[in-house]
Design a protein around this motif. Structure first.
Motif, short mmCIF file in Angstrom:
data_model
loop_
_atom_site.label_atom_id
_atom_site.label_comp_id
_atom_site.label_asym_id
_atom_site.label_seq_id
_atom_site.Cartn_x
_atom_site.Cartn_y
_atom_site.Cartn_z
N ARG A 71 7.33 2.94 -57.59
CA ARG A 71 8.99 1.94 -57.90
C ARG A 71 9.22 2.34 -56.53
O ARG A 71 9.99 0.94 -56.00
CB ARG A 71 9.88 3.06 -58.87
CG ARG A 71 9.67 2.77 -60.01
CD ARG A 71 10.21 4.10 -60.99
NE ARG A 71 10.03 3.60 -62.63
CZ ARG A 71 11.08 2.73 -63.49
NH1 ARG A 71 11.90 1.75 -62.84
NH2 ARG A 71 10.89 3.13 -64.50
N ARG A 72 8.89 2.80 -55.64
CA ARG A 72 9.88 2.79 -54.26
C ARG A 72 8.47 2.00 -53.09
O ARG A 72 7.20 2.67 -53.44
CB ARG A 72 9.88 4.20 -54.00
CG ARG A 72 10.34 4.44 -55.22
CD ARG A 72 11.60 6.20 -54.78
NE ARG A 72 12.16 6.77 -55.89
CZ ARG A 72 12.51 7.98 -56.08
NH1 ARG A 72 12.59 9.02 -55.36
NH2 ARG A 72 13.46 8.01 -57.21
N ARG A 73 9.05 1.89 -52.64
CA ARG A 73 7.86 1.44 -51.18
C ARG A 73 7.43 2.25 -50.38
O ARG A 73 8.00 4.40 -50.50
CB ARG A 73 9.10 0.68 -49.91
CG ARG A 73 9.31 -0.41 -50.84
CD ARG A 73 10.35 -1.13 -49.37
NE ARG A 73 10.90 -0.45 -48.78
CZ ARG A 73 12.34 -0.45 -48.51
NH1 ARG A 73 13.66 -1.29 -48.69
NH2 ARG A 73 12.97 -0.36 -47.38
N HIS A 74 6.82 2.41 -49.76
CA HIS A 74 5.69 3.57 -48.24
C HIS A 74 7.02 3.92 -47.34
O HIS A 74 7.61 3.32 -46.56
CB HIS A 74 4.60 3.29 -48.38
CG HIS A 74 3.88 3.84 -46.83
ND1 HIS A 74 3.32 5.03 -47.39
CD2 HIS A 74 3.47 4.37 -46.27
CE1 HIS A 74 3.50 5.90 -46.80
NE2 HIS A 74 3.11 4.68 -45.47
N ILE A 75 6.83 5.15 -47.30
CA ILE A 75 7.92 5.42 -46.06
C ILE A 75 6.84 5.69 -45.11
O ILE A 75 6.31 7.01 -45.12
CB ILE A 75 8.06 7.12 -46.91
CG1 ILE A 75 9.49 7.12 -48.00
CG2 ILE A 75 9.47 7.64 -45.56
CD1 ILE A 75 9.61 8.67 -48.95
N PHE A 76 7.99 4.52 -43.75
CA PHE A 76 7.05 5.21 -42.89
C PHE A 76 7.60 6.05 -41.90
O PHE A 76 8.92 6.17 -41.69
CB PHE A 76 6.94 4.04 -41.94
CG PHE A 76 6.51 2.73 -42.34
CD1 PHE A 76 4.98 2.59 -42.29
CD2 PHE A 76 6.72 1.58 -43.22
CE1 PHE A 76 4.19 1.54 -42.96
CE2 PHE A 76 6.55 1.02 -43.59
CZ PHE A 76 5.12 0.92 -43.76
N ARG A 77 6.68 7.49 -41.97
CA ARG A 77 7.26 8.87 -41.19
C ARG A 77 7.69 8.15 -39.36
O ARG A 77 6.52 8.02 -38.99
CB ARG A 77 6.29 9.23 -40.75
CG ARG A 77 6.38 10.08 -42.79
CD ARG A 77 7.25 11.65 -42.58
NE ARG A 77 7.31 11.86 -43.99
CZ ARG A 77 8.36 12.06 -44.85
NH1 ARG A 77 9.23 12.04 -44.04
NH2 ARG A 77 8.41 12.08 -45.80
N LYS A 78 8.48 8.58 -38.89
CA LYS A 78 8.81 8.17 -37.62
C LYS A 78 8.40 9.55 -36.78
O LYS A 78 8.61 10.75 -37.09
CB LYS A 78 9.94 8.15 -37.23
CG LYS A 78 10.02 7.51 -35.58
CD LYS A 78 12.06 7.34 -35.71
CE LYS A 78 12.23 7.14 -33.66
NZ LYS A 78 14.06 7.42 -34.00
N GLU A 79 7.47 9.05 -35.81
CA GLU A 79 6.73 10.38 -35.19
C GLU A 79 8.13 11.15 -34.29
O GLU A 79 8.68 10.21 -33.18
CB GLU A 79 5.88 9.75 -33.79
CG GLU A 79 4.99 10.70 -33.79
CD GLU A 79 4.83 11.79 -35.03
OE1 GLU A 79 3.69 12.94 -33.85
OE2 GLU A 79 3.25 11.24 -35.64
N VAL A 80 7.64 12.38 -34.19
CA VAL A 80 9.19 12.95 -33.74
C VAL A 80 7.92 13.40 -32.25
O VAL A 80 7.28 14.15 -32.25
CB VAL A 80 9.38 14.93 -34.19
CG1 VAL A 80 10.35 15.24 -33.22
CG2 VAL A 80 9.69 13.88 -35.59
#
Length: 156
Positions: free
Chosen positions: A2-11
């Motif tokens: 159901r949900r979109r893929h979460i794009f992780r922001k590089e810290v």
């Protein structure tokens, strides 16, 4: 799905220790975008930890504190046939570290009467020694998961 893929922001790694975990912790401590102040708070808390524990490598202390606080299990609500069950789930390493950092920050903020550097240092020392509010929170989370072990078959 159901949900979109979460794009992780590089810290970005922090400038002093070149550690991404410390960089993430600085971002968590930061309020209203004031990163320089957050860095000052975290680094001076690390100095206080260093002098209090007589430990030359403060990063080791920091990582041990995170590891002590990190929950291995948590409960998530799951609706089954009109009833909501608290289903115990294992926590991934990344999420567990995030939760641990958040708990350390929050319990440091809620301590009374000192500067944030001192409160953060005290909370880190307590977590390193395996005591304090954040450790109690982890134990409570584990107890809750243990108590609801009967609902583990509702896992998805």
């Amino acid at each position: 799905m159901r949900r979109r893929h979460i794009f992780r922001k590089e810290v970005l790694a922090d400038p002093k220790f070149n550690s991404k975990v410390v960089g993430r912790f600085i971002n968590m401590v930061m309020l209203k975008g004031k990163k320089a102040i957050a860095e000052k708070i975290v680094y001076s808390a690390f100095e206080k930890v260093k002098t209090t524990l007589n430990e030359p490598d403060v990063l080791k202390v920091f990582h041990k504190a995170i590891d002590n606080v990190r929950p291995r299990l948590e409960v998530k609500p799951r609706r089954v046939g009109g009833a909501t069950y608290q289903v115990p789930m294992e926590v991934k390493q990344e999420r567990g570290s995030s939760i641990a950092l958040r708990w350390i920050r929050d319990f440091a903020r809620h301590r009374k009467g000192k500067s944030m550097e001192e409160k953060l240092a005290d909370e880190l020392i307590a977590a390193y020694k395996g005591e304090g509010s954040s450790i109690k929170k982890r134990d409570d989370t584990h107890k809750m998961a243990e108590a609801n072990k009967a609902f583990a078959h509702f896992r998805w």
